[in-house]
Structure formats: C-alpha cells, structure tokens
Design an enzyme around this catalytic site. Structure first.
Site, PDB file in Angstrom:
ATOM      1  CB  CYS A 121       9.558  -2.400  19.124  1.00 37.08           C
ATOM      2  SG  CYS A 121       9.618  -2.240  21.038  1.00 37.08           S
ATOM      3  CB  CYS A 153      10.116  -5.453  22.365  1.00 32.90           C
ATOM      4  SG  CYS A 153      11.495  -4.462  22.853  1.00 32.90           S
ATOM      5  CG  ASN A 272      -3.642  -8.016   1.195  1.00 33.32           C
ATOM      6  OD1 ASN A 272      -3.698  -8.821   0.088  1.00 33.32           O
ATOM      7  ND2 ASN A 272      -2.525  -7.246   1.759  1.00 33.32           N
ATOM      8  CB  THR A 273      -3.561 -11.834   6.877  1.00 32.54           C
ATOM      9  OG1 THR A 273      -4.672 -12.957   6.841  1.00 32.54           O
ATOM     10  CG2 THR A 273      -3.928 -10.468   7.410  1.00 32.54           C
ATOM     11  N   GLY A1096      31.214  -0.146  26.292  1.00 33.39           N
ATOM     12  CA  GLY A1096      30.926   1.139  25.658  1.00 33.39           C
ATOM     13  C   GLY A1096      30.786   2.436  26.907  1.00 33.39           C
ATOM     14  CD  GLN A1208      21.357  -2.611  28.153  1.00 32.25           C
ATOM     15  OE1 GLN A1208      22.148  -2.935  27.829  1.00 32.25           O
ATOM     16  NE2 GLN A1208      20.169  -2.051  27.181  1.00 32.25           N
ATOM     17  CD  GLU A1275      29.186  -8.183  25.157  1.00 38.61           C
ATOM     18  OE1 GLU A1275      29.448  -8.990  24.002  1.00 38.61           O
ATOM     19  OE2 GLU A1275      29.977  -8.043  25.949  1.00 38.61           O
TER      20      GLU A1275
HETATM   21  C1  LIG Z   1       1.469 -12.927  10.704  1.00 36.16           C
HETATM   22  C2  LIG Z   1       0.406 -14.015  10.374  1.00 36.16           C
HETATM   23  C3  LIG Z   1       0.146 -14.839  11.261  1.00 36.16           C
HETATM   24  C4  LIG Z   1      -0.804 -15.801  11.084  1.00 36.16           C
HETATM   25  N1  LIG Z   1      -0.903 -16.963  11.943  1.00 36.16           N
HETATM   26  C5  LIG Z   1      -1.630 -17.669  11.964  1.00 36.16           C
HETATM   27  C6  LIG Z   1      -1.712 -19.017  12.892  1.00 36.16           C
HETATM   28  O1  LIG Z   1      -1.450 -18.905  13.857  1.00 36.16           O
HETATM   29  N2  LIG Z   1      -3.020 -19.898  12.689  1.00 36.16           N
HETATM   30  C7  LIG Z   1      -3.527 -19.938  11.610  1.00 36.16           C
HETATM   31  O2  LIG Z   1      -4.437 -20.839  11.140  1.00 36.16           O
HETATM   32  N3  LIG Z   1      -3.624 -18.906  10.465  1.00 36.16           N
HETATM   33  C8  LIG Z   1      -2.609 -17.882  10.745  1.00 36.16           C
HETATM   34  N4  LIG Z   1      -2.378 -17.007   9.721  1.00 36.16           N
HETATM   35  C9  LIG Z   1      -3.044 -17.077   8.520  1.00 36.16           C
HETATM   36  C10 LIG Z   1      -4.465 -16.330   8.572  1.00 36.16           C
HETATM   37  O3  LIG Z   1      -5.351 -17.074   9.426  1.00 36.16           O
HETATM   38  C11 LIG Z   1      -4.975 -16.045   7.038  1.00 36.16           C
HETATM   39  O4  LIG Z   1      -4.275 -15.341   6.512  1.00 36.16           O
HETATM   40  C12 LIG Z   1      -6.305 -15.513   7.124  1.00 36.16           C
HETATM   41  O5  LIG Z   1      -7.156 -15.993   7.781  1.00 36.16           O
HETATM   42  C13 LIG Z   1      -6.793 -15.206   5.594  1.00 36.16           C
HETATM   43  O6  LIG Z   1      -7.632 -14.356   5.791  1.00 36.16           O
HETATM   44  P1  LIG Z   1      -7.721 -12.853   4.924  1.00 36.16           P
HETATM   45  O7  LIG Z   1      -8.966 -12.338   5.078  1.00 36.16           O
HETATM   46  O8  LIG Z   1      -6.602 -12.074   5.137  1.00 36.16           O
HETATM   47  O9  LIG Z   1      -7.717 -13.525   3.520  1.00 36.16           O
HETATM   48  P2  LIG Z   1      -7.087 -12.711   2.064  1.00 36.16           P
HETATM   49  O10 LIG Z   1      -5.695 -12.789   2.190  1.00 36.16           O
HETATM   50  O11 LIG Z   1      -7.863 -11.505   1.848  1.00 36.16           O
HETATM   51  O12 LIG Z   1      -7.656 -14.101   0.997  1.00 36.16           O
HETATM   52  C14 LIG Z   1      -7.160 -15.086   1.122  1.00 36.16           C
HETATM   53  C15 LIG Z   1      -7.872 -15.933  -0.002  1.00 36.16           C
HETATM   54  O13 LIG Z   1      -9.281 -16.299   0.264  1.00 36.16           O
HETATM   55  C16 LIG Z   1     -10.131 -15.830  -0.764  1.00 36.16           C
HETATM   56  N5  LIG Z   1     -11.328 -15.352  -0.270  1.00 36.16           N
HETATM   57  C17 LIG Z   1     -11.362 -14.298   0.858  1.00 36.16           C
HETATM   58  N6  LIG Z   1     -12.672 -14.295   0.926  1.00 36.16           N
HETATM   59  C18 LIG Z   1     -13.312 -14.710   0.283  1.00 36.16           C
HETATM   60  C19 LIG Z   1     -14.920 -15.035   0.199  1.00 36.16           C
HETATM   61  N7  LIG Z   1     -15.769 -14.433   0.731  1.00 36.16           N
HETATM   62  N8  LIG Z   1     -15.307 -15.765  -1.071  1.00 36.16           N
HETATM   63  C20 LIG Z   1     -14.310 -16.506  -1.740  1.00 36.16           C
HETATM   64  N9  LIG Z   1     -12.980 -16.491  -1.725  1.00 36.16           N
HETATM   65  C21 LIG Z   1     -12.461 -15.671  -0.741  1.00 36.16           C
HETATM   66  C22 LIG Z   1      -9.506 -14.913  -1.725  1.00 36.16           C
HETATM   67  O14 LIG Z   1      -9.702 -14.968  -2.876  1.00 36.16           O
HETATM   68  C23 LIG Z   1      -7.783 -15.429  -1.423  1.00 36.16           C
HETATM   69  O15 LIG Z   1      -7.936 -16.449  -2.301  1.00 36.16           O
HETATM   70  C24 LIG Z   1      -1.332 -15.823   9.868  1.00 36.16           C
HETATM   71  C25 LIG Z   1      -1.199 -14.734   9.000  1.00 36.16           C
HETATM   72  C26 LIG Z   1      -0.423 -14.027   9.227  1.00 36.16           C
HETATM   73  C27 LIG Z   1      -0.251 -12.874   8.049  1.00 36.16           C
HETATM   74  S1  FES Z   2      13.066  -3.475  19.715  1.00 38.05           S
HETATM   75 FE1  FES Z   2      11.814  -2.761  21.472  1.00 38.05          FE
HETATM   76  S2  FES Z   2      13.002  -1.150  22.331  1.00 38.05           S
HETATM   77 FE2  FES Z   2      14.419  -1.882  20.542  1.00 38.05          FE
END
Ligand SMILES: Cc1cc2nc3c(=O)[nH]c(=O)nc-3n(C[C@H](O)[C@H](O)[C@H](O)COP(=O)(O)OP(=O)(O)OC[C@H]3O[C@@H](n4cnc5c(N)ncnc54)[C@H](O)[C@@H]3O)c2cc1C
Ligand code: FES
Length: 1344
Positions: A121, A153, A272-273, A1096, A1208, A1275
């Site tokens: 990590c 981690c 893209n999330t 170990g 540890q 452990e």
């Molecule tokens: C690890 C992780 C943890 C998360 N934890 C939380 C959390 O605790 N709480 C929570 O609420 N959310 C959480 N999320 C979700 C996160 O909030 C959403 O994935 C994020 O807000 C989407 O935004 P983006 O820009 O990445 O969307 P994208 O993935 O880029 O797009 C998502 C969608 O929106 C459309 N879009 C994007 N922009 C526009 C626009 N301007 N006009 C029209 N359509 C559009 C796209 O066409 C697509 O359909 C988490 C996501 C991840 C990956």
């Molecule tokens: S995962 Fe953080 S030190 Fe191993």
C-alpha cells in the site's frame, strides 16, 4: 466511425516526460498505468479496479481553465481512462523520488517512521501525502486524515503513517542532510539513545530531527509544453479509436451538443467513477464515449442573490470548496442546504474519488445510495440542461430521480449546471447517512430533510424528506410530508410522521442489499434526529425572541444525539524498553531498526511477484470457476473460446500428468462442483484481457445436486463434517453444574473474515528448455508446499522445481495453502503450452475462490457461584469449513486448545467440529480459530457478570490464572506475565476512574452510550508438532567481507528479514549494512516450513544464529591471531587458509506434541500474554460507534525490534477490530459470495483507529526458550481487537438496561451498525413492520 485524430494528438506527461500514448490506445481504458507497455510503472499498484483502495493513487496536475491556476489532485489510476488525461501531467511514485536519485522527504519519513510492513500500500500512501504537501506544505491534522482516508492498509494500524505525516504538520527543525555518513540500517540511523526515554522506557520510535526538510521548490512543475498547449487550446474535436471503443473529445460546447445529438446513446465520461465500475463489473458496453473534459462552460460557478449555480463538470472536491466558501460568506439561515451537502461531501467516498467524480455525473448516475441527491431533492435544486435546440430547466425531484421519461433529460441533452437555492429564515435542512464504516463506505441509508416553519411559530409550512438506500432510486416521502403540513413540530407530530414514513417508504424483506429491518429503523431514527435538530434550533431562536411562541423543550439527555462523531487521527504513546546502556552501538538487537525494505517500499523499488517484467513468450492465465454451489458437471465446451484472438489453451484436470491435489482437496473439479468459485478449468491467452474475454465463451452445463449446505445449522442437520470431533475435558462437569448457584446458557455467532491482503494471489511459472526445470515466482508463505504440489501435479522430482519468494504483499494465513493450487495449475499450463505463465487473481476472484477465516457458531453452558466464581464451563462449537478439509482440522484443534484463554476453570468441556458446506474452503487465518473461539469464552464471562450484577472485569479477575498451574491439556505454565499485563493495562488506561466516568456519561445521555471493556489474553505460540518448528539458514561470507543470509522464512511484511539481519549482525559483530538477504528460495534452503503460527522469525533466527556461530567458530583462530584486524582482514585470511566461508545453520525445533486420545500434551513452546482496554461511544439511533481510546499492554519479553513489534501489535489489533466490527461476508441463498470488493466488504480505514491508541511492550521479566528471550508476536494480538467488541456490547447493554429490556441478546460478531441499532431496542425499533420469514426469500443468509 472514421478516426480523424492521430493518437499522437493525445498529449500528456508522466513524471515530467511526454508520454507517447500510441501503445496505450483506448483499450488501456481504466487499467491504470501498469498495463500500458510504454509507461510500465509498477509503483502504481492495481489492487482493485473500482477505486476506493488507494494503492493506485497518482497525482494529476491540470490547469484550471477558469482560474488559470494549476491544480494538483490525487486520483485512483485504476479508474482513469487514458484519453481523459489529454493536457494533463501525471506524477507517479516513480517520479517523486528514488533511492539512487533523490529520496523525497515523504518517502524518507514514511519509511523511517516504520509505516511500511508488506509495503504494497505504501506507494499509494506516498502519493496521497505527496499531493497533500503540493497543495499544503504544512497541512493541518484534518487535511492529513482526509488525504489518507482513501488509502487502505491491511498490515499496519495506520498510526505510523499518521506519525510520518504529522512531521510535516509542524515546523521541522531537521537539517538539510543527515550528514552522519552512516547507513540508515545501522543503529546510528535509529540510535535509541537519540529517542525520548522515561528512565529505561522509550516513547519514540524514530528521531524526527534526522529527517530532511521539505523543499517545495524541488518539485516537478507543470510542463511548459503542456502549459503552452492548454493556454491556447485547440478547438477541434479529437477522436481516438480503440479496438472496440471510440473516445471523442470535442473542443467546444457547440461540438459537444452536436455530437450528443448525433450519438444520443453515448454517455458523457466525466470522472468515470460510475461508468468505469459499471463497464468493468456489470458488463455495460458503450462503443462511443463522449468526453466533456475540455468544455470550460461546464465548470462555471455563479453566485446570485437567491442561490448558487455550479457547473456539472465541477468535481465533488471542487463543489466542497465552493460550498465551504459560500457558507463562510452568507448568514447561516441562507446556507442550510449547503451545510447539509458539505456534511456529506466530507464522508462521501474518499478524496481521490471526490477529485475525479463530477457533480453532473453524480446526479445523472442516480445511484440509489447517493448521498447528495436526497439533499438536492429536498433543497429544491434545478437542473439546467443544454441541447442543440436550446436550454431548459427541470427540477431535481423524485420523478427525475426515479428516471421517469417525462422528468428526465432527453437523449440529446446534457446537464450544464445545477442551481441550488439559498435556504430562508425558519427553514432547516438536515442530512444523515449510516454506513458500515464511518468513512469511505457507501451508505446503507442516506437522507435529506427540509422543514419550513411558519415564521415565529412551530407550525410546519412545508416539509420534504428523501431517502437513499431504501429502493432502486432515491425515494421521496411526498405523501407523508403533505399530511404533516400544518402540524406543530412536537412529539405527536414525530409519532405520526414515523407512522406515515414507514407506510410510504416500504422496503420488502427480500430487498437487494438486505438489512431491511435496520433500514426501516433508520428511516424513522433519522427523522427523529431531524426532529431534535429542529427543536434545538427553535430553542436557539426562541432565546433570541423572548416573547415569541413557546416551543417544546428538548431534554439535555437527548442533546448529544445531535453531535456527529468527529473524524480525527489517532494520538497515542508507544512505550518499549530501551536496550541496556552497555550494549554496543553497533549491535542492532532490541533497537527500532527500520524495515529493511522500507525505503524500497516507499520508492516502489521493492519488487512484488506481478512487478516482474513480462518474460519472453509469456502467456496469461485466468481461472474458470463454478457458478453453482453443488452440481454435477454435464459438459464443458470451450470451442468458441479457443477461436477468439490470442486464446491459446484451456487447461483442465485431465492435463495434469501427476495427481490433481489430494482426495480431499482436488486442484480442479472433475465431475462435480462443491461450491460457487470451485475451479473447473483455466484459460491461457496472450494477454489478460483476451483470457478474460474468453471466459464468457466457455459453456458449462450443470445438473444441480442435493443437498446444498451453506450454513452451520444445515451442516449439523445433515451430519456433514470434515473431520471427527475434537474434545478436551477436565474435572467433573456435570457434578460442578449441580453445585453451581446459577447456570446460564447462550449462543455466540462469529462471522468469517476475508484476508484482504493487498497483493492478490500471484504466480509466474517459467519453464526451462532443459531437463523439465521450472522457476516459480510466487507470493506465498510456504514455497516448499508450492514446490511439492507442483512436483506431484507434474509428476517430476522436486529438485527440478525452484520456488522464489522475494516478498509477499500480505498473507495473514491466506497464502499458506492456496498458492500451491495456483502454482500447480499455472505449472500445468506452462508445461502444456511450453510458455511462461502468469496467473494473478483479480480481487473479486481472489475473494470468491480462496476462502478465509472460519465462521463459528458456539453454544455455552456456564455454572457459577453468586460471587462470580465460575465452577463449570461447557462449550460446543462448530466452524464452517467450506467444501474441503484444507486446514479445518488444525483450526478446530487450535480452537479447542486455546478456548480457555486466561482462565482457570476447574471443570471444563470443550468440543469442536468442522462442518462441511458448499462454500469455498476456509483456511488458515491469523490466530487459527483463537479469535473466534475465545469470543465465546469472553461472552460467558460477560453473561456471568450480568447475572451476578457485577462488572465483567471483576469476573475476569476472579477467574484468571493466578499461580503456576496447568492448562486444560495439562501443560504447566506461570501466569505471572499475564497478571502483569492485566495490571499494567488497568493502570495505564486509568480503568477504574474512566469506568466511573462512563457510567456518569450514560446516566446523562439517552441516545448515546459509552462502553468499556478490558480483555486479557494468553496465546500459545507455534505448532503442536516438533517437526513444524525446524528451520534452516544458509550464510555465505564473500571475500570482500559482505555477507548473504538466506533462510526458510518468508517476508510477509512482518519484518522477518530485518530481524534476521539484526541477529546475524549481533552474532558476527558486523554492521547490518554489511549483511543482505536476497530472497527466500527452495534452492538455497530446502524443505522449509510455512511462515506461520507466530513462530517464523523465532525459529529461523535460531537457524541463522547457528550458522553465524559455526562461521565465527571457524574464524576464531584467525581472530585470535590478529585481534586488532578488521572483519575484512579476517575474511581475507580465512580464504587464504581455505576455511569455508559458507555455513548452514539448523534449528531442530521446540519440543511440542499433543495426544488427543489422552487430551494432554505440551503442544506449545511458550505463551504470549497481553491485555487491551477499549472505550467506545455508540449512537443508539444509528448504530454507529466511535472508538475513544484503546490501551494495549503486550508481552514481547525482550523485543528484537520494538518498532516492528509495536507495528505488528497495532496492525493486528486493527485487523481484529475489523473482524469484530465491520468486516461482514454476505452470501446469497444459492451460496454466491456478494461481498467481493472493498465496496461491499469494509476493512478498517484510518478514521476507524481509536482516537487515542496507546501500546506498551511490557518490560521483560522472564527468559523464554527463544532467541535472546524475544517472543514471536505474529497473530496473538488480533484477539485484543475484541476489547472494542466487548466495549460496544457494554454500551448496548447500558442502553438496554435503561430501556428496561428484559433478556439477554445473542452475541453476534461483527457488531456492525445494523447489529448495534437493532440491539438498542426502543420506540423506533418497536414501530417498524416485521416480515414473517416464511413469506419471502431473504437476500442473504448468515452462514455462522
Ligand atoms: C470507490 C467509490 C466510492 C464511492 N462512494 C460514494 C459514496 O460514499 N456516496 C455517494 O453518494 N457516492 C459514492 N460513489 C459514487 C460517486 O459519487 C459517483 O460515481 C460519481 O459522483 C459519478 O460522477 P462521475 O463524474 O465519475 O460520473 P461518470 O462515471 O463520468 O458518469 C456517470 C453518468 O453520468 C452521465 N453524465 C456525466 N456528466 C454528465 C453531464 N454533464 N450531462 C449529462 N450526463 C452526464 C454519464 O453519461 C454517465 O451516465 C462512489 C464511487 C466510487 C467509485
Ligand atoms: S498493506 Fe499496508 S503495509 Fe501491507
């Protein structure tokens, strides 16, 4: 579609160098930086593809088109489409610094403050901290915790990483260069004389004044070429075509709208999330992707008199800053909605995700768990839409959130911005969320609530309530709200509101995600919190307007319910005994020496299995696993798969020239599958992408078989067991029960646990052309077992197979048995194809296939006197072993042997059985059954205390071993150290005072309760067989005096190599910098034993000591002859005199045996003792908890390396805390594991560490039979995490007592928010509808 743009048009920089993206193409979409051949940067670890882990953190530098400033922000590379980086510069850990170039202060401090254990990590941690410092060279504590909140981690307890970060938070007085000329491995680099001491006790593990200062002028700048480019941006559209996907990035808004009209189905990829995980894990496919990244109009922010308009393209991190600024500018009454959004933006995902995710993407994704949409909905937000045809506005309301076509965007429209109106006077907005963990966890239920009262009154004029997590979309409780308009804000309204809400927001018993009763309870609990919040505001307003309306009183007892648990980084003290003042400065034993690989971890120069560059003709293997829990395989057809480009072979059990595992544990299924995840065959292809796409083309037909046994209960009913019962008994239990004053019976359920090592199972098999030899690079705790299994499978002698283990990115028991299976299957592939084979499991496959800790179900009957003295204890327990034997018999034995923990109970009966079920085989895990089993014993103590009306700690003390005695298996031991640990822990934690304060607190607070528990521990180290303690080492001295040490232990992060060199340095009396360990290899030290059972380091150190002593003995005459000579002189002379400078050291092992027939033996070489005291506060309305303080006192006797040992202790404690509080595996009724990634399975994060976390290593008082009287800690301390569990149950018990709830509650681990909330029975839990379990199929089943 024509692709007018050349790939060279895509310009981005990596680590200051322009990247030629030709080879990256669009196919590298989302794979981070590792798979892209031209920028193979292995420091960016691909630990999971869906974000939220932090191991793949990199820093992006981008010019903000509006402010023209360069932004530095962290992201998770695994979710980054390469094409989205156009115009950006990326820094990976390789660009930050290196050992041979310039070590960055972040890297130096992380390593020297002992953060790194396995180190997998660490590069991600470095990047998060580095990015923070680029923005804030002297960050606040809050910023530091926020920056690290998304980095998981599994080894450390996060304390050291914070400790290193804190050194930047204050003015550093370190010198420019260390300037000592010494190697940091030598004691001078960690000289404990420069560390803070209280008499012979040290309280610092590193000397801060040795660190280089941070010099921000030395950092890489935004590349001038990029700056020129982004200052005068090209407006033409860029189009990049990959094999299957086309990425279009328009340069103007007009072009974007035109493109959207032309490709209405194409999504906009902002952060893209949301899209990334959907494409990776849910099979969503979009041939055309539109990128709005270059459209500055989407990032506009405008402030008006009535509200705030935020561009859809703003990242959630930017939204957070924008809102914070607005809150600071406007009067409080106008910013209610902004404050509510800010509250959730602090805990939504982690900083990396907030930096990537856009507001637009968040809203349009309409995730049911969304934290922001419920607030935006009640806050009357409006969406500003754009299309070629013009603009229009739609409300962000329940119709939009439900996706109704009439209320939604048209396919050709995009979201330009979001308008959020100011709140007004007498309007109140609240936000709530409850998740499995406090941070970086998706909410189970989130909520936004807004109430507008008639001015100067408590009459509801308008009310909006929206929930996330209780349906397929965000749900609005419109009808309930309408019915409450006009009602006064009082208790009667609350009662009625809860009734209405529960009617309107209905959640079926089978709802996906489960937890339906908990969620229903949260629906009303959140409203009750909103009720209290508004009451408090009214009270405040009432004071300002003395003549106004009379508002209902809010009792002081309820006020604390409104305080959210704060996010803080842990503070604390680490105490250890300093070395004797007469010890030579060169002698490193007992000093806090930095982990040998620490700097390499921090600079990513440490090579893990999958970091090994691709070898000539290498192929990639993926495994095909069963989708049925119990079925006959009727046919397998892979013909279509073989036709796909790049696919080379399909490997089945028939391809194994030798045997396919053992009768009980076959490597691959042949006719019958026994669990979902059972390996059936493997596909070999030129790339991992090709191999993975072939999986879909393999057609397997099954015929389901009966019975399908998933739970322990089912196994008992079907008499389905893996091995005979294990039993230990002493005294006369029946007679003792008859004489006891009282008897209590109860049940305990302990869920399983996923190892969640950061480095997934990995192996690279390289067949040699000559003599059927194989080189195997494997991430394992037991290379000899891999070697042996491959030998049987291929039917070739062991001596043709060499297994190499450089380091392992975490094992925790999960890499003892399983790597042999993967090694053998990959070896079969290598032999069949004649190519090297790489097999690296994805996180989801790893979690699905490999099994983990055994879930346990225990029944106890305890007889005791009214004063709390336990007379008899009868425990019967069952563990869920899964479908194969694996280590289940051993786990059962250890469980039974260790059940008594620290207590002397004269009449005992312990019985244990391993159930055979249709789940993946469970296996070894830290503690080997001890952490599960002992929870039963400690629960008995709690139950006895409750019945006697005494405090649990009194019952523990009363029944603890007091004098030299014999255990249930008749091994003699002295409990002196146990008692010392207990007393020190009571003392160091100020237990009795704080206990009283907890009780005072509980009297004054109704919705928040505190709990406290202190738990003793007696842990037996080692295996119950002498042969398992043998160890060997090979030490070579070269003619220049440098020394190479090899031994049979594997570096899993536990610092075994560091300790080994400390020992060798002391024995040979040479500095550590003259010594080196290269790898563990079956070619240098054969027939090794698994690095496990906490033994170990201990046994391998003994072997290394033996080898060093043999060598020194040989050198003795030479040294005697030239006592003033140097080491180099002596070695030169020895070579001249033909004295062998290579020796094998051997340790025959501690004597250990167990006779199960007689129920007696001497199964363990020695014991490790400890005690932990934890204090927590729970929120009875939501089930959340805060860890206030933990004090651990641990017996290491004479620690070889206190920094490593304390690390540890902390790491294992936090892992144990995860087991008992948040880590929950969910299985479907069909035996499918749902929780296959960090989204669903929550290991502790930095914010889960107790606010105050103190660890003391008990000064030595005994002389165990170990090397330099040091003890193996491995452990043991995992179980100490249960002090948090018992503190939580203590708090729950306090709540139940106050509410007069009769009857005990079933002990169920983990004590998740769901369990805590439902155990704190109150008027809200009473009012929720309950389903008749016979009327529906639940979403998941408990298997313990
Ligand atoms: C690890 C992780 C943890 C998360 N934890 C939380 C959390 O605790 N709480 C929570 O609420 N959310 C959480 N999320 C979700 C996160 O909030 C959403 O994935 C994020 O807000 C989407 O935004 P983006 O820009 O990445 O969307 P994208 O993935 O880029 O797009 C998502 C969608 O929106 C459309 N879009 C994007 N922009 C526009 C626009 N301007 N006009 C029209 N359509 C559009 C796209 O066409 C697509 O359909 C988490 C996501 C991840 C990956
Ligand atoms: S995962 Fe953080 S030190 Fe191993």
């Amino acid at each position: 579609m024509p692709c007018p743009s050349k790939l060279d048009d895509l310009v981005f920089f990596v680590n200051g160098r322009k990247s030629a993206p030709l080879a990256l193409a669009v196919s590298a979409f989302g794979s981070g930086f590792k798979d892209a051949p031209l920028v193979r940067l292995t420091g960016t670890k691909y630990a999971y593809g869906g974000g939220g882990r932090g191991a793949c953190t990199v820093m992006v530098l981008k010019r903000d088109p509006l402010s023209a400033k360069i932004r530095h922000f962290s992201i998770t590379a695994c979710l980054v489409p390469i094409c989205s980086l156009d115009g950006a510069a990326v820094s990976t850990v390789e660009g930050v610094g290196g050992i041979s170039t310039r070590l960055h202060p972040v890297q130096e401090r992380i390593a020297k403050s002992h953060h790194t254990q396995c180190g997998f990590c660490t590069p991600g941690m470095v990047m998060s901290m580095y990015t923070l410092l680029r923005n804030h060279p002297q960050p606040s504590e809050e910023q530091l915790v926020e920056a690290l909140g998304g980095n998981l981690c599994r080894c450390t307890g996060y304390r050291p990483i914070l400790a290193s970060g804190r050194t930047f938070c204050v003015e550093s007085n370190g010198c420019q260069q260390k300037g000592t000329g010494k190697c940091c491995l030598d004691p001078g680099g960690n000289d404990s004389s420069s560390l803070r001491r209280e008499s012979d006790i040290c309280t610092e593990l590193f000397a801060e004044d040795e660190f280089q200062p941070l010099d921000p002028t030395q950092e890489l700048i935004f590349p001038p070429e990029l700056l020129r480019m982004v200052e005068k941006p090209e407006k033409q559209t860029l189009t990049f075509c990959g094999e299957r996907v086309t990425w279009i990035s328009p340069g103007t808004l007009k072009d974007l709208l035109e493109l959207k009209a032309k490709h209405p189905e194409a999504p906009l990829i902002s952060g893209n999330t949301s899209m990334g995980p959907a494409m990776k894990y849910q099979g969503h496919f979009h041939p055309i992707l539109l990128s709005p990244a270059r459209i500055s109009e989407l990032s506009m922010v405008s402030k008006t008199r009535d509200g705030l308009t935020i561009g859809a393209g703003c990242s959630l991190a930017q939204v957070k800053d924008i809102l914070a600024e607005r809150v600071s500018e406007l009067p409080e009454e106008k910013t209610q909605t902004y404050r509510a959004l800010l509250k959730h933006l602090r805990s939504l995902a982690c900083q990396q995700i907030r930096n990537m995710a856009s507001l637009g993407g968040h809203i349009i994704s309409r995730h049911c768990y969304s934290d922001l949409n419920p607030i935006l909905a009640v806050g009357n937000a409006t969406l500003n839409l754009l299309a070629e045809a013009g603009t229009r506005q739609i409300p962000l309301n329940e119709h939009f959130l439900a996706g109704l076509a009439s209320a939604d965007l048209k396919p050709e429209e995009i979201l330009e911005s979001v308008y959020i109106p100011h709140s007004q006077k007498w309007e109140f907005v609240s936000a709530f969320r409850q998740a499995q963990g406090q941070h970086n966890a998706l909410a189970d239920v989130s909520a936004g609530m807004r109430v507008l009262l008639k001015e100067g009154t408590d009459t509801i004029e308008d009310l909006s309530v929206s929930y996330g997590g209780v349906g397929a979309a965000t749900v609005s409780a419109r009808k309930s709200c309408q019915q409450l308009v006009g009602r006064p804000w009082n208790e009667l309204m609350l009662e009625e509101a809860c009734r209405l809400l529960l009617e309107e927001v209905s959640l079926p018993g089978w709802a996906p995600g489960g937890k339906e009763e908990f969620k229903r309870t949260l629906v009303v609990s959140f409203f009750s919190k909103c009720y209290l919040e508004v009451l408090q505001e009214l009270k405040r307003l009432g004071k300002l307007m003395p003549d106004s309306h009379h508002y209902p009183e809010i009792s002081d007892q309820f006020l604390r319910a409104l305080e959210d648990f704060p996010v803080t980084g842990p503070q604390g003290v680490q105490r250890y005994q300093s070395v004797d003042s007469h010890q030579s400065l060169q002698d490193p034993v007992g000093r806090p020496i930095t982990h040998l690989s620490g700097l390499k971890h921090a600079t990513c120069e440490a090579v893990f299995c999958d970091d090994i560059p691709m070898v000539d003709r290498e192929l990639f293997m993926v495994l095909v696993t069963s989708t049925r829990a119990h079925a006959k395989i009727i046919s397998i057809d892979w013909s279509e798969a073989l036709e796909l480009p790049g696919v080379v072979e399909v490997i089945t059990a028939e391809d194994m020239p030798g045997t396919s595992g053992t009768e009980d544990d076959k490597l691959m299924a042949v006719d019958e599958v026994l669990c979902v995840g059972h390996i059936i065959c493997a596909v070999v292809a030129e790339t991992d992408v090709q191999a993975k796409s072939a999986l879909e083309k393999i057609k397997i037909t099954y015929e389901d078989l009966e019975p399908v046994i998933l739970t322990i209960n089912d196994a008992i009913k079907h008499n389905s067991f893996l091995c005979p019962e294990k039993k230990l008994e002493q005294g006369n239990i029946e007679e003792a029960f008859e004489k006891a004053d009282q008897i209590v019976e109860g049940e305990v359920h302990v869920g399983g646990q996923e190892h969640f090592y950061m480095e997934t199972q990995s192996v690279l098999v390289i067949p040699k052309a000559e003599d059927e030899e194989l080189d195997i690079y494997v991430s394992t705790q037991d290379p000899a077992h891999v070697q042996k299994t491959v030998s049987f499978t291929l039917n070739i002698p062991i001596n043709r197979i060499i297994c190499h283990v450089k380091r392992v990115g975490g094992g925790f028991g999960g890499k003892i048995g399983r790597p042999a299976v993967f090694g053998a299957i990959a070896a079969v592939g290598a032999i069949k194809t004649g190519h090297p084979i790489r097999l690296v499991l994805d996180r989801e496959d790893d979690m699905l296939i490999t099994g983990g800790r055994h879930p346990l179900f225990g029944k106890y009957k305890v007889g005791f006197m009214n004063n709390g003295r336990i007379k008899a204890l009868d425990i019967e327990c069952f563990i869920n072993g899964g479908c194969m034997l694996d280590d289940s018999e051993l786990v059962t034995e250890f469980l039974i042997l260790k059940l008594e923990n620290a207590y002397k109970i004269r009449n005992l009966r312990f019985r244990g059985r391993a159930c055979m079920t249709n789940l993946p085989s469970n296996t070894a895990f830290h503690g080997f059954g001890f952490p599960q089993g002992t929870l039963i014993t400690e629960s008995c103590i709690t139950a006895v205390a409750a019945k006697c009306g005494l405090l649990s700690e009194k019952i523990r003390e009363k029944n603890m071993y007091k004098t030299v005695d014999k255990t249930i298996y008749k091994q003699a031991f002295s409990p002196e150290t146990l008692i010392r640990c207990w007393n020190e822990c009571l003392d160091k934690s100020s237990f009795h005072n704080r206990r009283m304060q907890v009780e005072e607190f509980n009297k004054k607070n109704y919705w928040k309760k505190k709990g406290m528990a202190i738990i003793p521990m007696k842990f037996s180290v080692g295996f119950a067989a002498t042969s398992y303690h043998q160890a060997a080492a090979l030490v070579h001295i070269y003619t220049d005096g440098s020394v190479l040490v090899t031994h049979g232990g594997n570096e899993l992060g536990q610092g075994i190599h560091t300790k080994m060199l400390q020992v060798a340095s002391r024995e040979l009396k040479i500095p550590m910098s003259s010594l080196r360990i290269c790898e563990t290899s079956t070619a240098t030290v054969p027939n090794t034993i698994a690095t496990a059972a906490s033994i170990g380091s201990d046994v391998n150190d003994r072997a290394a000591q033996n080898a060093c002593r043999i060598l020194l003995k040989r050198l003795e005459p030479i040294i005697k002859k030239n006592p003033e000579g140097t080491w180099e002189d002596w070695i030169e002379a020895a070579f001249e005199q033909r004295i062998s400078l290579s020796a094998t050291g051997y340790f025959r092992g501690y004597k250990a045996f167990m006779d199960w027939e007689k129920g007696e033996g001497d199964p363990f070489p020695y014991y490790v003792y400890g005690a932990a005291c934890s204090e927590v506060e729970i929120d009875c309305l939501t089930g959340a908890h805060k860890k206030i303080r933990t004090d651990i006192v641990m017996d290491t006797c004479c620690s070889l390396n206190p920094a490593i040992d304390i690390g540890q202790v902390e790491g294992s404690f936090i892992q144990g805390m995860g087991l008992y509080t948040t880590e929950e595996l969910k299985y479907s009724l069909e035996g499918v594991l749902y929780s296959r990634g960090p989204d669903e399975y929550k290991i502790p994060t930095i914010t889960d560490v107790p606010e105050e976390f103190n660890v003391s290593l008990l000064p030595s008082s005994q002389t165990p039979p170990t090397i330099y009287s040091s003890k193996g800690l491995g452990e043991s301390r995992m179980f100490l995490g249960s002090s948090v569990f018992f503190a939580i149950t203590d708090a729950v018990a306090a709540a139940r007592r106050e509410r007069d709830i009769a009857g005990d509650f079933t002990v169920r681990s983990p004590a998740t928010p769901e369990w805590v909330r439902m155990a704190c029975v109150d008027r809200f839990t009473e009012m929720i509808p309950r389903d008749d379990p016979k009327t529906f199929k639940p979403w998941s089943i408990p298997i313990a």
